[in-house]
Design an enzyme around this catalytic site. Structure first.
Site, PDB file in Angstrom:
ATOM      1  N   GLU A 145       0.302  -1.231  -0.167  1.00  0.00           N
ATOM      2  CA  GLU A 145      -0.150  -0.129  -0.135  1.00  0.00           C
ATOM      3  C   GLU A 145       1.036   1.377  -0.299  1.00  0.00           C
ATOM      4  O   GLU A 145       0.991   2.260   0.094  1.00  0.00           O
ATOM      5  CB  GLU A 145      -1.117   0.143   1.459  1.00  0.00           C
ATOM      6  CG  GLU A 145      -2.004  -0.976   0.876  1.00  0.00           C
ATOM      7  CD  GLU A 145      -2.582  -1.017   2.385  1.00  0.00           C
ATOM      8  OE1 GLU A 145      -2.888  -0.518   3.759  1.00  0.00           O
ATOM      9  OE2 GLU A 145      -3.022  -2.414   2.548  1.00  0.00           O
ATOM     10  N   GLY A 146       2.620   1.148  -0.268  1.00  0.00           N
ATOM     11  CA  GLY A 146       2.857   2.454  -0.639  1.00  0.00           C
ATOM     12  C   GLY A 146       3.157   2.930   1.233  1.00  0.00           C
ATOM     13  O   GLY A 146       4.676   3.665   0.981  1.00  0.00           O
TER      14      GLY A 146
END
Length: 338
Positions: A305-306
């Site tokens: 998710e970064g």
């Protein structure tokens, strides 16, 4: 930045003609660093990061418009029983991002990062890679082109992340196809696969790579056959950033797999990229080593998710701030080396 047409030939042309770093900006950054009130090399990798920023942006190191781009996709291979979570979770997490309730939202607020989330046809999962190609060439190229639009609003530091139930299986298949070894070398628990489920995951990767084995000498074919929409979009975003000389931070195992496709197509394709962190997913460190990179952080994270890239953005911002804000020996009246 725009790309006309959909065939892979457009991207092969881009990959053959990548811009390089700005030598003059790099020299200027090194010269300033030598005058700052510290012993040479005392800031370690922060100095290297500042030089990297200067070389790719062509100006003194600064981060004014950092952006996290998350690409979300669903995968037909989940039908093989390789993950404990249903594909519906991908859409639910996209909604959570929009509501501000995910870890990435908190990290973005903490480090003052922009956030964009791209929903990639979640109601239409890719083909099951154990039975067919994930995407047609046309669909894969179109998704790459869509990913290139991540930078359209402007950014000077792009953090690449993803969300997609089943996509660590996809990442494992890509790494296995690119680097060999055994499927088990590249398969990890992902969102919690263990026991018989983990064995099904290994078997799925083995079956997929065997099915497509006659077409794995071309990195873009590996991407379309074994990848997914978020893989293609991330590859497109990284490539677009290169064409516009925007530095990139790559997140975890899945984002690194997308980057590996570009590296396989052109050995210099990731020179504008740093790896934000090494995740706890077993294959990630090995894949980073295959890229010849060293991660900025090692925090035992495995969320995707970064999040790892976003945390690393805080370090990049600090590197730029030290380089631009520190006084020189002359300004501070501090004696230099004898």
């Amino acid at each position: 930045m725009s790309v006309s047409g959909l065939p892979f030939d457009d991207f092969r042309t881009l990959l053959r003609d990548l811009p390089g770093p700005d030598a003059r900006a790099l020299v200027a950054a090194r010269e300033r660093d030598a005058q700052l009130t510290k012993p040479p090399g005392a800031l370690g990798r922060l100095e290297e990061i500042a030089f990297w920023l200067a070389a790719w942006t062509g100006r003194p190191p600064a981060v004014n418009r950092p952006l996290v781009a998350i690409f979300a996709g669903n995968h037909g291979v989940t039908r093989q029983g390789i993950t404990p979570f249903p594909p519906a979770v991908t859409q639910q997490m996209v909604e959570n991002f929009a509501a501000g309730g995910a870890a990435i939202n908190q990290i973005c607020v903490t480090h003052d990062l922009g956030l964009k989330v791209f929903d990639l046809a979640l109601d239409y999962p890719t083909g099951d890679i154990t039975e067919e190609a994930a995407l047609s060439e046309r669909d894969c190229a179109a998704t790459m082109a869509f990913g290139m639009e991540a930078i359209a609003g402007g950014t000077d530091l792009l953090c690449i992340g993803e969300m997609g139930i089943g996509n660590t299986t996809i990442a494992a298949a890509i790494n296995y196809a690119l680097y060999g070894g055994s499927a088990r070398d590249w398969v990890g628990p992902g969102t919690g696969s263990e026991g018989d489920m983990l064995e099904r995951k290994v078997a799925a990767v083995e079956k997929a790579v065997a099915l497509h084995s006659d077409h794995l000498d071309d990195p873009l074919e590996i991407m379309r056959r074994l990848g997914g929409r978020e893989i293609a979009a991330m590859a497109g975003a990284i490539l677009a950033a290169r064409m516009e000389r925007i530095p990139v931070l790559i997140d975890g195992y899945v984002a690194t797999a997308a980057a590996a496709i570009l590296k396989a197509a052109n050995p210099s394709a990731l020179d504008h990229c740093l790896i934000g962190h090494v995740s706890a997913e077993p294959g990630h460190l090995r894949s980073i080593e295959m890229l010849g990179k060293t991660p900025l952080l090692a925090l035992g994270m495995r969320l995707g998710e970064g999040t790892g890239a976003a945390l690393a953005a805080g370090i990049v911002k600090a590197a730029a701030a030290c380089h631009s804000g520190m006084a020189t020996f002359a300004q501070a009246g501090v004696s230099g080396k004898h």
